[in-house]
Design an enzyme around this catalytic site. Structure first.
Site, mmCIF file in Angstrom:
data_model
loop_
_atom_site.group_PDB
_atom_site.id
_atom_site.type_symbol
_atom_site.label_atom_id
_atom_site.label_comp_id
_atom_site.label_asym_id
_atom_site.label_seq_id
_atom_site.Cartn_x
_atom_site.Cartn_y
_atom_site.Cartn_z
ATOM 1 N N ASP A 91 -2.111 3.850 -4.578
ATOM 2 C CA ASP A 91 -2.825 2.924 -3.707
ATOM 3 C C ASP A 91 -2.136 1.561 -3.639
ATOM 4 O OD1 ASP A 91 -4.774 2.161 -1.893
ATOM 5 O OD2 ASP A 91 -6.015 1.284 -3.464
ATOM 6 N N LYS B 112 -0.742 10.729 1.067
ATOM 7 C CA LYS B 112 0.210 10.239 0.054
ATOM 8 C C LYS B 112 -0.219 10.654 -1.355
ATOM 9 C CE LYS B 112 -0.413 5.979 1.365
ATOM 10 N NZ LYS B 112 -1.297 6.243 2.529
ATOM 11 N N HIS C 119 0.851 -1.186 0.000
ATOM 12 C CA HIS C 119 0.000 0.000 0.000
ATOM 13 C C HIS C 119 0.888 1.237 0.000
ATOM 14 C CE1 HIS C 119 -3.378 2.617 0.774
ATOM 15 N NE2 HIS C 119 -2.775 3.090 1.849
#
Length: 311
Positions: free
Chosen positions: A179, A161, A140
């Site tokens: 992702d 992020k 992730h």
């Protein structure tokens, strides 16, 4: 590990099938091709039977010059081991005898649509197989390429992020994956970062939704893969937890046995996180070139102290 079949090679390199059309689902498990040279003269001690076998102009010319009986023996000795397939790069003229052997042993016989330089074709084929057959894991995070340096951005869900990646894209850098980042181990020193196809070109921003960065910002905003050279963890702000050392001690994160340099960046409103990532990437590059800002700074201090002592 992704499953690779002979049919994948046919599609990837636009190969023509001369024999074994019903055997294209054979799996390929080795990431290097092989040119059978010594094997044609009877030496099989180190014959990599599970590799794709490449026949170039040198091998085909040799076979053409043999007598019918001798050729039958030489080829028969090799097809007996049932390699996944043969690929001929020297054109399909005069391959009737080879086609017969492959049909008899149920081995796919493929040929490039145009004659190619064999070494060049092997280079392309090996590069493809190494990537496709490389050990891989999914993590992730977000993967970006900043000024040519591959960076893996990690952190807890919702820490920012993707928003940081969006700022970097606006500054001219490139998205690789959002992702889900697929990491492939290409060698004991190399980790490649890429996407999982489903998320290709997509960036998900909270409160905004899903963005296609190529449609928004053009082709320069995205690239398929990058070598991971630096990991940056985005963490929540902790009072008195920032270090002001001139040179931070290098930490590493291990991915499949490959150590990636790692650093933390704490988040606080108003802090230019994207700018700090750019600085980290550029500073890492300078260190690889042999330059260290902290060392230069200390040398200036030492020089100044030395001059003061002389006065």
């Amino acid at each position: 590990m992704k499953k690779i079949t002979v049919e994948n090679l046919v599609q990837k390199f636009s190969l023509k099938v001369l024999a074994g059309e019903d055997q294209l689902q054979k799996e390929i498990t080795q990431s290097r091709a092989h040119r059978p040279g010594l094997e044609f003269v009877g030496y099989f001690d180190f014959f990599p039977t599970e590799r794709v076998q490449i026949l170039g102009k040198k091998e085909i010319t040799y076979l053409h010059k043999l007598s019918k009986e001798e050729r039958k023996i030489r080829i028969g000795n090799i097809v007996h081991y049932h390699p996944p397939c043969f690929i001929v790069t020297a054109g399909e003229d005069g391959l009737t005898y080879l086609k017969h052997h492959c049909e008899e042993q149920k081995i796919p016989l493929l040929v490039t649509k145009q004659p190619e330089i064999t070494s060049d074709f092997i280079t392309k084929l090996d590069a493809y197989l190494v990537k496709e057959l490389a050990p891989e894991i999914a993590v992730h995070g977000v993967c970006v390429n900043v000024s040519g340096i591959g960076i893996l951005i990690r952190g807890n869900s919702g820490v920012g992020k993707s928003e940081t990646a969006h700022t970097l894209i606006r500054r001219g850098h490139r998205l690789v994956a959002d992702d889900i980042v697929v990491l492939k181990k290409l060698s004991p020193q190399t980790i490649l970062g890429t996407h999982d196809e489903k998320t290709r070109e997509f960036l998900a921003l909270r409160s905004i939704g899903l963005l296609n960065v190529v449609r928004l910002y053009g082709r320069k905003a995205f690239q398929d893969e990058t070598r991971i050279t630096l990991e940056i963890n985005l963490t929540k702000w902790e009072k008195d937890a920032l270090y002001n050392d001139l040179d931070q001690e290098v930490r590493y994160t291990d991915y499949m046995g490959v150590k990636i340099p790692t650093m933390d960046i704490q988040l606080v409103p108003g802090r230019d996180v994207a700018g700090l990532i750019e600085a980290a990437a550029n500073n890492w590059y300078l260190k690889q070139q042999g330059y260290n800002a902290a060392e230069e700074f200390m040398s200036r201090i030492e020089a100044e102290l030395s001059n003061a002592d002389k006065q």
